[in-house]
Design an enzyme around this catalytic site. Structure first.
Site, short mmCIF file in Angstrom:
data_model
loop_
_atom_site.label_atom_id
_atom_site.label_comp_id
_atom_site.label_asym_id
_atom_site.label_seq_id
_atom_site.Cartn_x
_atom_site.Cartn_y
_atom_site.Cartn_z
N GLY A 108 0.79 -1.22 0.00
CA GLY A 108 0.00 0.00 0.00
C GLY A 108 0.82 1.27 0.00
N THR A 115 3.15 4.59 0.93
CA THR A 115 2.88 5.72 1.81
C THR A 115 1.39 5.96 1.97
OG1 THR A 115 4.98 6.83 1.32
CG2 THR A 115 3.17 8.23 2.05
N GLY A 135 3.84 25.04 5.43
CA GLY A 135 3.31 24.60 4.14
C GLY A 135 1.80 24.52 4.16
N GLY A 147 -0.23 23.39 1.70
CA GLY A 147 -0.75 22.50 0.68
C GLY A 147 -1.67 21.47 1.32
N GLY A 176 -0.36 19.87 4.82
CA GLY A 176 -0.35 20.84 5.90
C GLY A 176 -1.75 21.25 6.33
N GLY A 197 6.27 19.52 0.79
CA GLY A 197 6.27 18.74 -0.45
C GLY A 197 6.94 17.39 -0.31
N ASP A 199 5.10 8.52 -8.53
CA ASP A 199 5.74 9.73 -8.02
C ASP A 199 7.16 9.95 -8.52
OD1 ASP A 199 3.42 10.08 -6.62
OD2 ASP A 199 4.30 9.92 -4.62
N MET A 206 1.97 14.16 -7.98
CA MET A 206 2.24 13.05 -7.06
C MET A 206 0.95 12.65 -6.36
SD MET A 206 5.92 13.99 -5.38
CE MET A 206 7.46 13.67 -6.26
N HIS A 240 -32.83 16.48 -6.48
CA HIS A 240 -33.05 17.63 -5.60
C HIS A 240 -33.62 17.16 -4.28
CE1 HIS A 240 -34.08 21.67 -4.31
NE2 HIS A 240 -35.31 21.21 -4.01
#
Length: 468
Positions: free
Chosen positions: A44, A46, A183, A185, A188, A273, A314, A320, A446
């Site tokens: 699996g 990371t 960070g 992103g 973070g 990153g 990656d 990534m 709806h």
């Protein structure tokens, strides 16, 4: 090292993350004798072990905690006694989720007859792979899928205790009083949100002018407002320069507009990153030289500069993302089997799983402008959506970017509760080259928050029904 006919394969894959194990399963489905080499005890990569999955488990439980502790009463849900956090139970629940999914992948690999080798795989040349320098296998085709690792800051080295990566930030044994996140992103913002909900005073420091830098300014500004309402302190255009001790306490030191800022920190999460992981892979033995940024160069068929060696995920160009690696895993397996494997890189969605979530696909309005592409834009705020109002989820919007000449959808961005699920609709329309009108004329149930997608599609031609 030993080698036998049992150690000879048509395909060998180094790396058992989303790209590697998916490639292995697809190879096996296509009748190829397949080996999968993975250094972790569990498959699996990371994503399943210390990334996507455990972080989503924490996001879910922290959302429940915040509702029970702070919003239940206003919704008419009365809870007798004080709501308290049992972090040990939270972590056990997270670990159980991870174990279930990694165990499921292991079962899938076994059921497909894939031969798994535990250990670090290293290229030797001539189709050979050494595993922990103890065993050797040979394959006609080798797929490199070794993933990525966290980026460190030279002036702020991680110690795994106080200065940490996401690997440790998903497993704190107590709630830090002060958490500084470097960070803004996905990693973070997601983990900052988790610990803010659990009671940390969270400060997010971002070098760039905005949070969620891959999205348009209006989307990022909406997100930032929402995070600040949730108690996160956010500092953009701010450069971290190091740490220092003030009154016996660690502080992160940063600079903004020439002024020094200090932020007290019990924990510091470095989330700036990730970088390709090719350590001790033996690339030099087969004549592969990574780029300056560490990526392995490939052609449009995932071929590296070495015969019979391919690379995905990656460690090659592109975002990534686990789902990008999965699609590449399927494509390369099909190509090796003589089929027409393909990945449409124009429709790979990207998601930040905060509350609200933000999801995007295709190009942004700003990117279209930079490329000189004339576009029409349709927006719809969730303040005009019945389901969002009924669900206390009006922080958000949907934005559609379409070609001004053809009306073809070029991109879309969503800020909403459940945006990660909703983005697939825009992806699907883009996959077949659909137009904003196609999106706007697609019938939606709806009341649903997804009706905002329909309205944004209509808004491209100023035809939204529930908007002034």
């Amino acid at each position: 090292m030993s080698e036998s006919s049992n150690n000879q394969f048509e395909v060998a894959i180094i790396g058992g993350g989303p790209g590697g194990y998916v490639a292995a399963i697809r190879c096996a489905q296509l009748g190829l004798k397949t080996a999968l080499v993975e250094k972790r005890k569990t498959l699996g990569g990371t994503c399943l072990n210390v990334g996507c999955i455990p972080s989503k488990a924490l996001l879910h439980t922290s959302e429940q905690f915040v509702f029970a502790a702070h919003h239940a009463a206003e919704a008419g849900v009365e809870i007798d006694g004080q709501v308290s956090l049992n972090l040990e139970t939270v972590m056990k629940k997270k670990d159980k989720v991870v174990q279930q999914l990694t165990g499921g992948v292991d079962m899938l690999v076994k059921k497909r007859g894939i031969t798994r080798f535990d250990g670090h795989g290293k290229l030797l040349g001539d189709g050979k792979i050494a595993i922990d320098d103890k065993e050797e296998i040979t394959a006609k085709n080798i797929i490199l899928a070794t993933g990525s690792s966290v980026v460190d800051l030279p002036f702020l080295p991680q110690d795994g205790e106080t200065i940490v990566s996401s690997d440790q930030a998903i497993a704190f044994d107590s709630v830090p009083e002060n958490l500084v996140v470097i960070g803004a992103g996905a990693i973070g913002l997601e983990l900052g949100s988790v610990w803010a909900r659990y009671g940390s005073k969270v400060t997010v420091v971002e070098f760039l002018p905005k949070v969620a830098a891959g999205y348009d300014d209006d989307v990022s500004k909406l997100l930032e407002r929402s995070f600040k309402k949730q108690g996160l302190s956010i500092h953009t255009n701010t450069k971290v320069t190091g740490t220092k001790e003030i009154d016996g306490k660690l502080n992160v030191v940063a600079e903004k507009k020439g002024k020094e800022l200090t932020f007290p920190a019990d924990k510091v999460l470095v989330a700036v990153g990730r970088k390709p992981y090719t350590e001790n892979l033996g690339l030099d033995s087969v004549g592969i030289t990574p780029t300056d940024r560490g990526f392995i160069e490939i052609d449009d068929h995932f071929k590296t500069s070495a015969d019979g060696i391919f690379a995905i995920g990656d460690i090659v160009r592109g975002p990534m993302l686990a789902h990008k690696a999965e699609e590449e895993g399927v494509a390369i397996a099909e190509m090796i089997a003589g089929k027409a494997g393909h990945v449409n890189y124009d429709v790979i969605p990207n998601v930040i799983y905060t509350e609200p979530e933000v999801a995007g696909v295709g190009i942004t309005e700003a990117q279209a402008k930079d490329k000189g592409i004339a576009v029409k834009v349709g927006k719809f705020p969730l303040t005009g959506n019945g389901r969002a109002i009924a669900s206390d989820a009006t922080d958000g919007m949907v934005k559609i970017i379409a070609c001004a000449e053809t009306d073809k959808i070029l991109g879309g961005q969503i800020v909403a509760k459940g945006a990660s699920e909703m983005i697939s609709e825009i992806v699907t329309h883009m996959e077949y080259g659909g137009s904003a009108e196609d999106l706007g004329r697609t019938v939606h149930a709806h009341p649903t928050i997804s009706e905002a997608i329909k309205e944004a599609g209509l808004a491209v031609d100023k035809a939204a029904i529930h908007s002034l």
